[in-house]
Design an enzyme around this catalytic site. Structure first.
Site, short mmCIF file in Angstrom:
data_model
loop_
_atom_site.label_atom_id
_atom_site.label_comp_id
_atom_site.label_asym_id
_atom_site.label_seq_id
_atom_site.Cartn_x
_atom_site.Cartn_y
_atom_site.Cartn_z
CE LYS A 1 67.90 -10.42 49.87
NZ LYS A 1 67.39 -9.05 49.97
CG HIS B 1 61.95 -3.76 47.03
ND1 HIS B 1 60.86 -3.83 47.87
CD2 HIS B 1 62.78 -4.77 47.41
CE1 HIS B 1 61.01 -4.81 48.73
NE2 HIS B 1 62.16 -5.41 48.47
#
Length: 374
Positions: free
Chosen positions: A175, A306
């Site tokens: 991230k 996802h």
């Protein structure tokens, strides 16, 4: 096999606590609170011939109880119907509540039912779901996300990355989108150093850059030969994504937050990304996902679904172009089985349907359940 009918539908709301609170860029920019649990909607559809299909949808943070409440209103329409007629049944469920829309929370509630119907159909055929749809491969490239959140200290992220690679996972995603760009730079440099130049690396900004920041960071990131930059901009900024995709050599990936085929079509038509990341529980289930996959393939896009690897492994295996599937271990406590990774790929199980069985832990985490029909 003779025509079957749906005898009952059991809906369950399951609250799965996470071992540690999770934060991405949306938390650090003040838009969300840390994630402490995932709320899942499970659908178990039993046929008159004694077969059972299992499907699920989910919510991170708000919305789980609403999905469950909506599903309870419409799921009874399935009782007595032929479970093989999935597109017709989906349309019936969709129009039962069309006044509140045909995307978002409403269709996410339907997704659990739709996925359960596909699981049941594959079990009737005694085939893994990928084989029922028509598989192009028996394994899919896989990358890990759950070890790379911004809430984890850098050294832990590095350790998680090394551990994932040792477990046979092929790529690492971390991230980014930290309010301090220097933090992002340090983490990317450190992880690339840890995993080496040849290991696939992805980054995910979770929609937290504006257009200038995304362009600046995108240009800086070119040196790391990333597989993709994920969600650099707001999910609905189609024009911004198109401009960024045109400006950078690094592929742009997005789509996970979109809640319908129609919303994805805007991305596809605008050539606003290189890699599409639909989420079957979010777009309404497998029926809708397959429509979207056909459009994506026609447009020449790569595919990287996802989350929910238990579902998306099968769908990725059926995509004509070599895809990726996201490895998340969060849902492991809910199922008896484990998906196998080997030499950078996730293996499609040979069990019928999705190949999942709800665990005793899942039953223990059930906050509420209702049986329709029976």
């Amino acid at each position: 096999m003779s025509v079957d009918t749906i005898r009952s539908v059991r809906l369950s709301s399951v609250v799965l606590p996470l071992p540690t609170a999770i934060s991405d860029a949306k938390v650090l920019t003040g838009r969300q609170k840390p994630m402490t649990e995932v709320v899942l909607l499970f659908a178990e559809i039993t046929s008159a011939q004694g077969l059972e299909g299992v499907g699920f949808s989910y919510s991170k943070r708000a919305g789980g109880p609403a999905q469950y409440a909506y599903a309870k209103e419409v799921a009874g329409l399935l009782v007595g119907e032929d479970p093989a007629d999935i597109p017709r049944l989906y349309e019936r469920l969709l129009w039962a509540g069309a006044s509140v829309g045909r995307s978002g929370l409403a269709t996410q509630a339907l997704a659990a039912l739709d996925i359960a119907l596909w699981d049941l159909k594959a079990k009737r055929a005694d085939l893994p779901l990928a084989k029922l749809i028509g598989a192009h491969r028996d394994s899919v490239r896989t990358y890990n996300t759950s070890g790379g959140f911004l809430s984890a200290p850098l050294e832990e992220v590095r350790e998680n990355a090394a551990r994932s690679l040792e477990a046979g996972i092929g790529g690492i995603k971390i991230k980014v989108g930290h309010p301090d760009a220097a933090v992002d730079r340090a983490r990317v440099e450190a992880v690339r150093e840890t995993i080496g130049e040849d290991t696939p690396l992805m980054v995910d900004a979770n929609q937290q850059w504006d257009r200038p920041a995304a362009l600046r960071m995108g240009r800086w990131l070119e040196q790391f030969d990333l597989v993709w930059i994920e969600e650099p901009l707001d999910a609905y900024d189609v024009e911004g994504h198109r401009q960024l995709a045109d400006a950078l050599d690094t592929p742009i990936a997005t789509g996970e937050m979109l809640a319908s085929v129609a919303e994805h079509v805007r991305l596809i038509d605008a050539r606003a990304c290189d890699i599409l990341q639909p989420d079957a529980p979010r777009v309404g289930g497998i029926t809708q996902f397959l429509k979207l996959a056909t459009l994506a393939d026609h447009a020449g896009l790569q595919l990287a679904p996802h989350f929910a690897m238990e579902i998306h492994l099968h769908l990725a295996a059926a995509y004509p172009r070599e895809p990726w599937v996201e490895h998340f271990d969060w849902l492991d406590p809910l199922f008896e089985e484990r998906l196998e990774t080997r030499e950078g790929r996730m293996l499609v199980p040979d069990r019928p349907g999705l190949g999942i069985t709800l665990s005793e832990r899942c039953r223990a985490l059930t906050a509420d359940s209702v049986l329709l029909g029976g």
